[in-house]
Enzyme design. Sequence first.
Site, mmCIF file in Angstrom:
data_model
loop_
_atom_site.group_PDB
_atom_site.id
_atom_site.type_symbol
_atom_site.label_atom_id
_atom_site.label_comp_id
_atom_site.label_asym_id
_atom_site.label_seq_id
_atom_site.Cartn_x
_atom_site.Cartn_y
_atom_site.Cartn_z
ATOM 1 C CG ASP A 322 26.620 40.039 11.733
ATOM 2 O OD1 ASP A 322 27.456 39.183 12.079
ATOM 3 O OD2 ASP A 322 26.608 40.559 10.592
ATOM 4 C CD GLU A 518 28.967 35.886 6.954
ATOM 5 O OE1 GLU A 518 29.055 36.926 6.279
ATOM 6 O OE2 GLU A 518 28.046 35.698 7.766
HETATM 7 C C1 GLC Z 1 28.149 39.495 7.874
HETATM 8 C C2 GLC Z 1 29.146 39.111 8.946
HETATM 9 C C3 GLC Z 1 29.814 40.279 9.618
HETATM 10 C C4 GLC Z 1 29.925 41.440 8.656
HETATM 11 C C5 GLC Z 1 28.524 41.884 8.303
HETATM 12 C C6 GLC Z 1 28.530 43.031 7.295
HETATM 13 O O1 GLC Z 1 27.027 38.661 7.922
HETATM 14 O O2 GLC Z 1 28.683 38.237 9.954
HETATM 15 O O3 GLC Z 1 31.096 39.837 10.069
HETATM 16 O O4 GLC Z 1 30.640 42.513 9.271
HETATM 17 O O5 GLC Z 1 27.730 40.836 7.789
HETATM 18 O O6 GLC Z 1 29.038 42.601 6.066
#
Ligand code: GLC
Length: 653
Positions: A322, A518
């Site tokens: 991530d 988030e």
């Molecule tokens: C974010 C998320 C993830 C996403 C990634 C790229 O922090 O946790 O779901 O795909 O970053 O944007």
Amino acid sequence: MKSLLKTTLCLSALVLASCAATTTAPTRVLDGSAWPIMTSPTPVDAALERRIARIVAGMTLDQKVGQMTQPDVRNITPDEVARYYIGSVLNGGGAWPDMKKDASVADWAAYSAQFHDAALRTDMAVKIPLIWGTDAVHGHNNVRGATLFPHNIGLGAANDPELVRRIGRATARQVRATGISWVFAPTVAIGEDRRWGRTYESYSSDPQLVARYAQAMVEGLQGDLTGDGDVVATAKHFLGDGGTFQGVDQGENRDTRAQIITRHAAGYYTALDAGVQTVMATYNSWNDVEAGKIYGKVHGSRELLTDVLKGSLGFDGLVVSDWNGIEQVEGCTKSHCAQAINAGLDIVMVPVDWRDFITNTVADVNSGAIPMSRIDDAVTRILRVKMRAGLFDRPVAASPLTGRAEALNADDLAREAVRKSIVLLKNENGALPLTRGRKVLVIGASADSLSNQTGGWSLTWQGTENVNADFGGGETLLTALRTALGDANVTYSATGSGVRVSDFDAVIAVLGETPYAEYTGDVRFPKPVQHSALYPADLAALRAIANKGVPVISVLYSGRPAYANDLINLSDAFVAAFLPGTEGDGIADVLVGGGHDFTAHLSFAWPGSACSTGEHPGDVVQFARGFGLSYSRPALTAPLPLPRTPAACTVTP
Ligand code: GLC
């Protein structure tokens, strides 16, 4: 990519055991005592593997590590992609071509082509095509003009895997129109605690439903992987993101191994069966308190990313980290984490510090901290996914969808999805359906807000800083009601104050959260999870017009079921619309008679007190998962209890 053998997943007594009916599949019965043993649904292609081995053998260490590095496009130029042998880029939420929010599809396609072309300008013996990832989590949500679908919480209420499959297909077309071929979806989290800011990204607290949807979305997005309208999908976030203690995003999952195996992993079995080619690691940690075993942050867990995912579950695609996920591993930073690569990460999402990451990782290989065999395995997996996706055979931009604005339009499908995702919790005194020609007062700031209607991950990461015009399309509920009821019959007042309610035949109160994504959406313990406590203006607007002898229909936009008995008691009818996306006319289709009935049912239990956050011991459930009324199946809703809301919650037993 169809799995040759579909698998019916019958989860054990830990969750209701009813099988997701599929075709010709051996039954996989899970009792939580052990991980299932699976094999990849994609037969080994010996010629492809030999081709990969030859390419890897001819690559330098810098070239291999470059393949494993994924910067955000805001922090790298196409020329640097070539110079550093970069294998993948992403656009995070709020990254647009030349940072123009109103960039057109043609702008996106041209921007994408710059990066894809650059990757083929390297001095490598065998050029390796780039793969660009994006978060198209409810349609191609970064792109102006793209139809945005209901977020996953609403789709879960539809309980319609075929609808989800069609949404996957439509989303893949939207993404390919911009020259992108990898989507970081579906999220297959099992949302356990309403405090979690990502509850709306979960389809349900029911592993069975999530399992069915995971398969449908992967198959919808990936198609046959090599088609002009296909993209690579991602099952995320592996593993246990929806079950962290008190719903803290990126926090600690304290579940037992059996709960992880039978609940939180449910969507991965079917996603893998469906041939998903990438899995994204989760930020959270896992601490099996019952067994006294601490797995730590999953980004650094070899046991989970390699032994379980790539071993027991037979996953032969690639694992991507991530966003800066490696920095959460003990002893690591944003740009340096041998442990995470040794644990099994194949592509590392290093949005900013990618130069240092390359330098540090090359040094780790040269020092022996990372075995070359691990690097070769990672690059092999990356090349395998790229070849399976046809990237070596046909440039992404060769798709006839590239640059076509009309491919962004899926309004009719999204409107259908909205109709099927809104849940009727109350309908008394014949408040609904509305009839054309009646005078209607509409109140609430959310009534004319595409931002509140679409929620997070909409144009920007947080879904904030947008005005209606930014979306380049869409329909608010207000405009939809004007169309459905006749403009002259609809009066709007954001606050409802100073309006003579008795002049109207009905009032529609559109209540809503403001967007978040988030951890910014977490309602941190001990704060109560009550809509009117979080958004007091909604309660004030409702109080201004309720109990005036005119039926009040409340429509709530929210990313979570939050305690709302006070709002429901002030309403004659109450609709949980979740985050319906750009097509607000799908709501009007059901509110106004003569068209459609409600068909949705809650995919999460709805709390009956402000400190109840799910289906945990001690929680009060007002409406059980599966609840939903309709015009054809009405029911009386007695006044709901109004338990006192404490200033701070105590931990439920
Ligand atoms: C974010 C998320 C993830 C996403 C990634 C790229 O922090 O946790 O779901 O795909 O970053 O944007």
